[in-house]
Design a protein around this motif. Sequence first.
Motif, PDB file in Angstrom:
ATOM      1  N   ALA A 128      21.915   9.458  -8.378  1.00 39.08           N
ATOM      2  CA  ALA A 128      21.623  10.282  -7.202  1.00 39.08           C
ATOM      3  C   ALA A 128      20.310   9.864  -6.550  1.00 39.08           C
ATOM      4  O   ALA A 128      20.200   9.827  -5.321  1.00 39.08           O
ATOM      5  N   ALA A 129      19.320   9.503  -7.374  1.00 36.68           N
ATOM      6  CA  ALA A 129      18.013   9.102  -6.833  1.00 36.68           C
ATOM      7  C   ALA A 129      18.130   7.810  -6.036  1.00 36.68           C
ATOM      8  O   ALA A 129      17.589   7.690  -4.929  1.00 36.68           O
ATOM      9  N   ASP A 130      18.853   6.824  -6.590  1.00 35.47           N
ATOM     10  CA  ASP A 130      18.998   5.547  -5.882  1.00 35.47           C
ATOM     11  C   ASP A 130      19.888   5.694  -4.651  1.00 35.47           C
ATOM     12  O   ASP A 130      19.658   5.053  -3.630  1.00 35.47           O
ATOM     13  N   ALA A 131      20.909   6.551  -4.739  1.00 40.74           N
ATOM     14  CA  ALA A 131      21.811   6.754  -3.599  1.00 40.74           C
ATOM     15  C   ALA A 131      21.083   7.404  -2.429  1.00 40.74           C
ATOM     16  O   ALA A 131      21.506   7.272  -1.275  1.00 40.74           O
ATOM     17  N   ALA A 132      19.979   8.100  -2.711  1.00 36.38           N
ATOM     18  CA  ALA A 132      19.227   8.761  -1.645  1.00 36.38           C
ATOM     19  C   ALA A 132      18.260   7.820  -0.933  1.00 36.38           C
ATOM     20  O   ALA A 132      17.681   8.175   0.095  1.00 36.38           O
ATOM     21  N   ARG A 133      18.078   6.607  -1.450  1.00 37.89           N
ATOM     22  CA  ARG A 133      17.160   5.667  -0.829  1.00 37.89           C
ATOM     23  C   ARG A 133      17.770   5.088   0.458  1.00 37.89           C
ATOM     24  O   ARG A 133      19.002   5.005   0.580  1.00 37.89           O
ATOM     25  N   PRO A 134      16.944   4.671   1.415  1.00 35.86           N
ATOM     26  CA  PRO A 134      17.494   3.929   2.557  1.00 35.86           C
ATOM     27  C   PRO A 134      18.230   2.697   2.037  1.00 35.86           C
ATOM     28  O   PRO A 134      17.780   2.065   1.070  1.00 35.86           O
ATOM     29  N   ASP A 150       6.647  -0.324  -9.927  1.00 38.08           N
ATOM     30  CA  ASP A 150       6.360   1.111 -10.005  1.00 38.08           C
ATOM     31  C   ASP A 150       6.145   1.711  -8.609  1.00 38.08           C
ATOM     32  O   ASP A 150       5.129   2.351  -8.322  1.00 38.08           O
ATOM     33  N   LEU A 151       7.130   1.510  -7.749  1.00 42.90           N
ATOM     34  CA  LEU A 151       6.979   1.852  -6.327  1.00 42.90           C
ATOM     35  C   LEU A 151       6.839   3.350  -6.090  1.00 42.90           C
ATOM     36  O   LEU A 151       5.981   3.794  -5.325  1.00 42.90           O
ATOM     37  N   ASP A 152       7.703   4.133  -6.696  1.00 41.93           N
ATOM     38  CA  ASP A 152       7.755   5.562  -6.385  1.00 41.93           C
ATOM     39  C   ASP A 152       6.421   6.255  -6.665  1.00 41.93           C
ATOM     40  O   ASP A 152       5.941   7.065  -5.868  1.00 41.93           O
ATOM     41  N   SER A 153       5.801   5.940  -7.793  1.00 45.58           N
ATOM     42  CA  SER A 153       4.546   6.614  -8.146  1.00 45.58           C
ATOM     43  C   SER A 153       3.410   6.222  -7.211  1.00 45.58           C
ATOM     44  O   SER A 153       2.407   6.939  -7.116  1.00 45.58           O
ATOM     45  N   THR A 179       8.083   3.189  -0.257  1.00 44.68           N
ATOM     46  CA  THR A 179       9.516   3.417  -0.064  1.00 44.68           C
ATOM     47  C   THR A 179      10.307   2.198  -0.521  1.00 44.68           C
ATOM     48  O   THR A 179       9.996   1.066  -0.124  1.00 44.68           O
ATOM     49  N   CYS A 180      11.313   2.432  -1.335  1.00 43.11           N
ATOM     50  CA  CYS A 180      12.184   1.352  -1.799  1.00 43.11           C
ATOM     51  C   CYS A 180      13.479   1.363  -0.995  1.00 43.11           C
ATOM     52  O   CYS A 180      14.186   2.377  -0.954  1.00 43.11           O
ATOM     53  N   VAL A 181      13.789   0.249  -0.355  1.00 42.12           N
ATOM     54  CA  VAL A 181      15.018   0.092   0.414  1.00 42.12           C
ATOM     55  C   VAL A 181      15.938  -0.859  -0.339  1.00 42.12           C
ATOM     56  O   VAL A 181      15.531  -1.967  -0.707  1.00 42.12           O
ATOM     57  N   LEU A 182      17.173  -0.441  -0.574  1.00 42.82           N
ATOM     58  CA  LEU A 182      18.153  -1.280  -1.268  1.00 42.82           C
ATOM     59  C   LEU A 182      19.054  -1.985  -0.261  1.00 42.82           C
ATOM     60  O   LEU A 182      19.489  -1.381   0.715  1.00 42.82           O
ATOM     61  N   TYR A 183      19.320  -3.255  -0.493  1.00 40.91           N
ATOM     62  CA  TYR A 183      20.329  -3.945   0.316  1.00 40.91           C
ATOM     63  C   TYR A 183      21.283  -4.676  -0.622  1.00 40.91           C
ATOM     64  O   TYR A 183      20.916  -5.063  -1.728  1.00 40.91           O
ATOM     65  N   PRO A 220       0.820  -1.215   0.000  1.00 44.68           N
ATOM     66  CA  PRO A 220       0.000   0.000   0.000  1.00 44.68           C
ATOM     67  C   PRO A 220       0.856   1.269   0.000  1.00 44.68           C
ATOM     68  O   PRO A 220       2.069   1.223   0.266  1.00 44.68           O
ATOM     69  N   THR A 221       0.231   2.397  -0.266  1.00 46.99           N
ATOM     70  CA  THR A 221       0.889   3.686  -0.092  1.00 46.99           C
ATOM     71  C   THR A 221       1.400   3.793   1.343  1.00 46.99           C
ATOM     72  O   THR A 221       0.671   3.483   2.291  1.00 46.99           O
ATOM     73  N   GLY A 222       2.658   4.213   1.493  1.00 45.92           N
ATOM     74  CA  GLY A 222       3.275   4.243   2.815  1.00 45.92           C
ATOM     75  C   GLY A 222       3.972   2.954   3.182  1.00 45.92           C
ATOM     76  O   GLY A 222       4.619   2.871   4.232  1.00 45.92           O
ATOM     77  N   GLY A 223       3.865   1.942   2.319  1.00 52.42           N
ATOM     78  CA  GLY A 223       4.541   0.666   2.574  1.00 52.42           C
ATOM     79  C   GLY A 223       6.022   0.734   2.260  1.00 52.42           C
ATOM     80  O   GLY A 223       6.539   1.768   1.814  1.00 52.42           O
ATOM     81  N   MET A 224       6.714  -0.386   2.489  1.00 52.78           N
ATOM     82  CA  MET A 224       8.155  -0.438   2.233  1.00 52.78           C
ATOM     83  C   MET A 224       8.491  -1.708   1.463  1.00 52.78           C
ATOM     84  O   MET A 224       8.004  -2.789   1.788  1.00 52.78           O
ATOM     85  N   ALA A 225       9.324  -1.542   0.440  1.00 53.98           N
ATOM     86  CA  ALA A 225       9.800  -2.668  -0.361  1.00 53.98           C
ATOM     87  C   ALA A 225      11.305  -2.796  -0.184  1.00 53.98           C
ATOM     88  O   ALA A 225      12.036  -1.804  -0.289  1.00 53.98           O
ATOM     89  N   PHE A 226      11.767  -4.006   0.080  1.00 59.00           N
ATOM     90  CA  PHE A 226      13.189  -4.280   0.297  1.00 59.00           C
ATOM     91  C   PHE A 226      13.674  -5.128  -0.871  1.00 59.00           C
ATOM     92  O   PHE A 226      13.199  -6.256  -1.065  1.00 59.00           O
TER      93      PHE A 226
END
Length: 493
Positions: free
Chosen positions: A270-276, A244-247, A251-255, A222-228
């Motif tokens: 820059a956009a991906d580097a700003a992600r958690p 299509d997470l951003d739209s 929140t997209c979290v990279l590991y 849902p909106t406000g959810g988090m994807a890892f």
Amino acid sequence: MRFTIDEAARATGGSFSIDPVSDQTEITSLTWDSRSVEPGALYVALPGERVDGHAFAASAVAAGAACVLAQHELDQASADQIAAAGAAVIQVPDTQAAITALARAWRDRLEGRVIGITGSTGKTTTKNLVRDVLAAAGSVCATKGNQNNELGVPNTVLTAQADTRNVIVEMGMRGLHQLEELCGFVRPQWGLVTNVGESHIELLGSRENIARAKAELLEALPTGGMAFVNAANDMTPKLLEFADLDSRGVTCVLYDGTAQAAERRAALSAADAARPAVWSEDVRLDAAGCPRFALCACGFDGMPEPVRVECALELRGMHNVSNACSAAAVGFAAGMEAAEVAAALSGAKPEAGRQEVIEAPGGFTVINDAYNANPDSMRASLSTFAALDVAGARIAVLGDMGELGSFAPQLHEEVGAFAAECGLDRLVCVGQLAQGIAAGAQKAGMPADRIAMVADGAAALADVREHVASGSAVLVKASHFMALEKVVEGLVE
């Protein structure tokens, strides 16, 4: 779960074929195995090709079940025994669908966070690590073992208490729309994808289609959810394209748990580097093949500066650094401190049948990884085996990998070629498909006299017994249907 019998009947759309003494009697657990009935349980009679669960309804009630969920009439003797015991029978058109209906109704009552986990490999290990991390910060309910199918997923939801803080649901899939269907009642707020590999390629036809199917978990958030998501996996861009997470405000979290994680981070946009993000640095294996690394993170709420903490795993293999980083990402997203996350990861134990190290009476070591296999997990297991400090011979017993369809010959040969590079002293290939492993190893330069092709586990056990000695190490791995745990049992008895 906690339903009154009346609520269970209404949730499933069923009707009473045997009325309860009181429709307010509470049922507090569910099982379809009459041998595991607890007092107050709902026993679900599942029909089967060989065994029909309806035949055990009376014995389930005798063991304490308060209610039976059935999809056809019971024999008269069973019905009489159930009625005499004061239990009820709810009749529905489809008992498996009724379990899902109950889970859907119970999901509405869950107050905590629901986290879905899927991926081609590492689902169960990652689920266990997420469970262990979050357990340090509150109550947790997680899928037992790898019960990640159409029965196991709703059962996990039903096992949670209404106030459980985190409910962790492992989700398997074998085709398109299966995760979509599961997410329809699980309704995860957070979703984690371990990777997109080659398992189930028989049914899906390509890795892109596998990514399409895995993305269904992320699409359900849902909106406000988090994807890892795994920044090191080459199919992650496809996952993100499909989801299509951003739209959607997810929140997209990279590991990234690879030795190249820092280099990969430096190359991010820059956009991906700003992600958690969570990543590993200074990754190495100790003599037992257990990873040691620096766990790094940035970008999470309450984390104004990047953090770095040393982490040591008891799980073997470089691939488990990725699993640990994904679990750490969930912990950081939940507001945990770095030291707390690292301590939880360091205390995690391997599950039986997954890189389980057993010291055999003959003075040699057996690595039991016989629970399941696909090409990615085969390579990961062989890499771990090659990194172990072994005084004697290294013997690998590798069996057929299932669900690869027309890709099976090529993928088995590729595993064989990889095995040839892992310093094995003997390779025992078990089953028809595993002949491709033998062929691939020989083509890659492994001498034929160090390769054995056998039909089954009994022949594999005989071959290993002939060649094993004190100081040796034996790796056993195959898809579960090969039953190579019998080789493990034979070696350690």
